[in-house]
Motif scaffolding. Structure first.
Motif, PDB file in Angstrom:
ATOM      1  N   CYS A  41       0.824  -1.208   0.000  1.00  0.00           N
ATOM      2  CA  CYS A  41       0.000   0.000   0.000  1.00  0.00           C
ATOM      3  C   CYS A  41       0.861   1.263   0.000  1.00  0.00           C
ATOM      4  O   CYS A  41       1.772   1.408   0.815  1.00  0.00           O
ATOM      5  CB  CYS A  41      -0.898  -0.031   1.242  1.00  0.00           C
ATOM      6  N   HIS A  42       0.571   2.177  -0.921  1.00  0.00           N
ATOM      7  CA  HIS A  42       1.328   3.424  -0.994  1.00  0.00           C
ATOM      8  C   HIS A  42       1.144   4.269   0.261  1.00  0.00           C
ATOM      9  O   HIS A  42       2.082   4.918   0.721  1.00  0.00           O
ATOM     10  CB  HIS A  42       0.894   4.223  -2.225  1.00  0.00           C
ATOM     11  N   ARG A  43      -0.047   4.261   0.800  1.00  0.00           N
ATOM     12  CA  ARG A  43      -0.280   5.060   2.010  1.00  0.00           C
ATOM     13  C   ARG A  43       0.526   4.508   3.171  1.00  0.00           C
ATOM     14  O   ARG A  43       1.103   5.265   3.960  1.00  0.00           O
ATOM     15  CB  ARG A  43      -1.771   5.088   2.350  1.00  0.00           C
ATOM     16  N   GLN A  44       0.585   3.183   3.300  1.00  0.00           N
ATOM     17  CA  GLN A  44       1.389   2.585   4.363  1.00  0.00           C
ATOM     18  C   GLN A  44       2.864   2.891   4.175  1.00  0.00           C
ATOM     19  O   GLN A  44       3.594   3.158   5.141  1.00  0.00           O
ATOM     20  CB  GLN A  44       1.172   1.072   4.391  1.00  0.00           C
ATOM     21  N   MET A  45       3.318   2.875   2.920  1.00  0.00           N
ATOM     22  CA  MET A  45       4.721   3.181   2.638  1.00  0.00           C
ATOM     23  C   MET A  45       5.056   4.612   3.038  1.00  0.00           C
ATOM     24  O   MET A  45       6.086   4.879   3.675  1.00  0.00           O
ATOM     25  CB  MET A  45       5.009   2.971   1.151  1.00  0.00           C
ATOM     26  N   LEU A  46       4.194   5.549   2.683  1.00  0.00           N
ATOM     27  CA  LEU A  46       4.433   6.948   3.038  1.00  0.00           C
ATOM     28  C   LEU A  46       4.375   7.152   4.544  1.00  0.00           C
ATOM     29  O   LEU A  46       5.175   7.901   5.113  1.00  0.00           O
ATOM     30  CB  LEU A  46       3.416   7.848   2.331  1.00  0.00           C
ATOM     31  N   ASP A  47       3.425   6.491   5.199  1.00  0.00           N
ATOM     32  CA  ASP A  47       3.346   6.594   6.657  1.00  0.00           C
ATOM     33  C   ASP A  47       4.610   6.027   7.307  1.00  0.00           C
ATOM     34  O   ASP A  47       5.091   6.564   8.317  1.00  0.00           O
ATOM     35  CB  ASP A  47       2.120   5.849   7.173  1.00  0.00           C
ATOM     36  N   ALA A  48       5.148   4.953   6.746  1.00  0.00           N
ATOM     37  CA  ALA A  48       6.366   4.361   7.301  1.00  0.00           C
ATOM     38  C   ALA A  48       7.545   5.324   7.165  1.00  0.00           C
ATOM     39  O   ALA A  48       8.340   5.494   8.104  1.00  0.00           O
ATOM     40  CB  ALA A  48       6.674   3.040   6.587  1.00  0.00           C
ATOM     41  N   ILE A  49       7.661   5.982   6.019  1.00  0.00           N
ATOM     42  CA  ILE A  49       8.756   6.936   5.806  1.00  0.00           C
ATOM     43  C   ILE A  49       8.589   8.144   6.711  1.00  0.00           C
ATOM     44  O   ILE A  49       9.555   8.654   7.284  1.00  0.00           O
ATOM     45  CB  ILE A  49       8.804   7.346   4.321  1.00  0.00           C
ATOM     46  N   ARG A  50       7.343   8.612   6.856  1.00  0.00           N
ATOM     47  CA  ARG A  50       7.084   9.735   7.764  1.00  0.00           C
ATOM     48  C   ARG A  50       7.454   9.362   9.208  1.00  0.00           C
ATOM     49  O   ARG A  50       7.997  10.187   9.949  1.00  0.00           O
ATOM     50  CB  ARG A  50       5.612  10.140   7.683  1.00  0.00           C
ATOM     51  N   TYR A  51       7.163   8.133   9.615  1.00  0.00           N
ATOM     52  CA  TYR A  51       7.504   7.677  10.963  1.00  0.00           C
ATOM     53  C   TYR A  51       9.015   7.677  11.139  1.00  0.00           C
ATOM     54  O   TYR A  51       9.534   8.118  12.172  1.00  0.00           O
ATOM     55  CB  TYR A  51       6.942   6.275  11.194  1.00  0.00           C
ATOM     56  N   LEU A  52       9.739   7.186  10.145  1.00  0.00           N
ATOM     57  CA  LEU A  52      11.192   7.118  10.219  1.00  0.00           C
ATOM     58  C   LEU A  52      11.796   8.516  10.329  1.00  0.00           C
ATOM     59  O   LEU A  52      12.681   8.772  11.142  1.00  0.00           O
ATOM     60  CB  LEU A  52      11.739   6.397   8.986  1.00  0.00           C
ATOM     61  N   VAL A  53      11.301   9.460   9.517  1.00  0.00           N
ATOM     62  CA  VAL A  53      11.828  10.828   9.549  1.00  0.00           C
ATOM     63  C   VAL A  53      11.479  11.520  10.859  1.00  0.00           C
ATOM     64  O   VAL A  53      12.324  12.191  11.472  1.00  0.00           O
ATOM     65  CB  VAL A  53      11.278  11.637   8.352  1.00  0.00           C
ATOM     66  N   ALA A  54      10.231  11.348  11.318  1.00  0.00           N
ATOM     67  CA  ALA A  54       9.799  12.010  12.549  1.00  0.00           C
ATOM     68  C   ALA A  54      10.558  11.499  13.773  1.00  0.00           C
ATOM     69  O   ALA A  54      10.876  12.266  14.685  1.00  0.00           O
ATOM     70  CB  ALA A  54       8.294  11.808  12.752  1.00  0.00           C
ATOM     71  N   GLY A  55      10.848  10.194  13.795  1.00  0.00           N
ATOM     72  CA  GLY A  55      11.506   9.611  14.950  1.00  0.00           C
ATOM     73  C   GLY A  55      13.010   9.542  14.853  1.00  0.00           C
ATOM     74  O   GLY A  55      13.689   9.248  15.845  1.00  0.00           O
ATOM     75  N   GLY A  56      13.566   9.779  13.636  1.00  0.00           N
ATOM     76  CA  GLY A  56      15.007   9.713  13.471  1.00  0.00           C
ATOM     77  C   GLY A  56      15.572   8.327  13.705  1.00  0.00           C
ATOM     78  O   GLY A  56      16.701   8.172  14.186  1.00  0.00           O
ATOM     79  N   ILE A  57      14.813   7.292  13.368  1.00  0.00           N
ATOM     80  CA  ILE A  57      15.244   5.914  13.609  1.00  0.00           C
ATOM     81  C   ILE A  57      15.969   5.361  12.379  1.00  0.00           C
ATOM     82  O   ILE A  57      15.967   5.972  11.316  1.00  0.00           O
ATOM     83  CB  ILE A  57      14.042   5.012  13.949  1.00  0.00           C
ATOM     84  N   SER A  58      16.578   4.192  12.536  1.00  0.00           N
ATOM     85  CA  SER A  58      17.202   3.504  11.405  1.00  0.00           C
ATOM     86  C   SER A  58      16.143   2.705  10.663  1.00  0.00           C
ATOM     87  O   SER A  58      15.066   2.417  11.192  1.00  0.00           O
ATOM     88  CB  SER A  58      18.311   2.571  11.898  1.00  0.00           C
ATOM     89  N   TRP A  59      16.449   2.352   9.423  1.00  0.00           N
ATOM     90  CA  TRP A  59      15.494   1.578   8.622  1.00  0.00           C
ATOM     91  C   TRP A  59      15.144   0.261   9.304  1.00  0.00           C
ATOM     92  O   TRP A  59      13.994  -0.165   9.307  1.00  0.00           O
ATOM     93  CB  TRP A  59      16.075   1.307   7.239  1.00  0.00           C
ATOM     94  N   ARG A  60      16.127  -0.395   9.896  1.00  0.00           N
ATOM     95  CA  ARG A  60      15.908  -1.707  10.513  1.00  0.00           C
ATOM     96  C   ARG A  60      15.070  -1.622  11.785  1.00  0.00           C
ATOM     97  O   ARG A  60      14.626  -2.640  12.301  1.00  0.00           O
ATOM     98  CB  ARG A  60      17.248  -2.381  10.818  1.00  0.00           C
ATOM     99  N   SER A  61      14.873  -0.403  12.299  1.00  0.00           N
ATOM    100  CA  SER A  61      14.074  -0.225  13.514  1.00  0.00           C
ATOM    101  C   SER A  61      12.599   0.050  13.214  1.00  0.00           C
ATOM    102  O   SER A  61      11.846   0.413  14.119  1.00  0.00           O
ATOM    103  CB  SER A  61      14.638   0.923  14.356  1.00  0.00           C
ATOM    104  N   MET A  62      12.199  -0.130  11.956  1.00  0.00           N
ATOM    105  CA  MET A  62      10.815   0.118  11.569  1.00  0.00           C
ATOM    106  C   MET A  62       9.870  -0.788  12.359  1.00  0.00           C
ATOM    107  O   MET A  62      10.094  -1.995  12.473  1.00  0.00           O
ATOM    108  CB  MET A  62      10.640  -0.154  10.066  1.00  0.00           C
ATOM    109  N   PRO A  63       8.805  -0.249  12.973  1.00  0.00           N
ATOM    110  CA  PRO A  63       7.857  -1.082  13.726  1.00  0.00           C
ATOM    111  C   PRO A  63       7.251  -2.192  12.868  1.00  0.00           C
ATOM    112  O   PRO A  63       7.110  -2.060  11.652  1.00  0.00           O
ATOM    113  CB  PRO A  63       6.789  -0.074  14.162  1.00  0.00           C
TER     114      PRO A  63
END
Length: 207
Positions: A69-91
């Motif tokens: 899902c494109h919306r899920q993908m964008l939400d995931a990227i927004r979460y990563l940018v907002a939290g400053g986490i690494s890619w491997r730390s994605m919930p």
């Protein structure tokens, strides 16, 4: 530009109207509950959806229908940018981190992130009664310390601020009263020796 509002879904009971759900295979994966502050609201998604680039596979330019899902993908990227986490730390409630990263990398390599940003900026300017493209801008730069792992060929020394690292340059448009400025472009490089050199770097970019 993203395809117009869909009419028929590939799968019944689909909760998202992104192209990956409508024409791709995203419905094969479970939906997720939006629970983070960085998740787009329905109103934000409605504004963002028509500005997204059309996938190559939908225009007959090769590739396979997308499975996430494109919306899920964008939400995931927004979460990563907002939290400053690494890619491997994605919930775990987002798609697998490597799929999100592949999505982001593909968009970046084909210039789609810049294209999406420019469309969004143009929409904001139109809403404020301004021309889509700015005719003047404000340029600024900031020197940032780099970790020891940053290669020497992509870092430099800012003698004025005594910082060994990188310098990021940005251009914003001019804000009007009661409006905010919007990013026009950004460029990061090894620390330039002067503002004149930084200006040269910024203006040499094909925004």
């Amino acid at each position: 530009m993203y395809a117009p509002a869909p009419v028929d879904f590939n799968s019944p009971g689909v909760s998202c109207d992104c192209l990956a759900h409508v024409y791709g295979n995203a419905a094969d994966h479970p939906d997720r509950v939006r629970r983070y502050p960085s998740d787009m609201s329905d109103e934000e998604w409605t504004a963002v959806r028509p500005l997204l680039p059309t996938p190559a596979w939908l225009e007959g330019r090769g590739g396979q229908p997308e499975g996430y899902c494109h919306r899920q993908m964008l939400d995931a990227i927004r979460y990563l940018v907002a939290g400053g986490i690494s890619w491997r730390s994605m919930p775990a409630d987002f798609p697998d981190w490597d799929r999100v990263y592949a999505f982001f990398r593909r968009w970046r390599q084909h210039g789609l992130i810049t294209e999406f940003h420019d469309r969004l900026r143009g929409r904001i300017r139109e809403r404020e009664g301004r021309a889509v493209e700015p005719t003047a801008g404000i340029i600024d730069a900031q020197s940032v310390k780099a970790a020891a792992t940053v290669p020497a060929d992509s870092r430099g020394y800012d003698g004025g601020k005594q910082i060994n690292g990188r310098k990021r340059h940005i251009i914003t448009d001019l804000p009007l009263p009661k409006t905010s400025s919007a990013l026009v472009g950004a460029w990061c490089a090894g620390c330039a020796g002067s503002r004149a050199r930084g200006l040269e770097l910024v203006l040499s970019r094909d925004w």
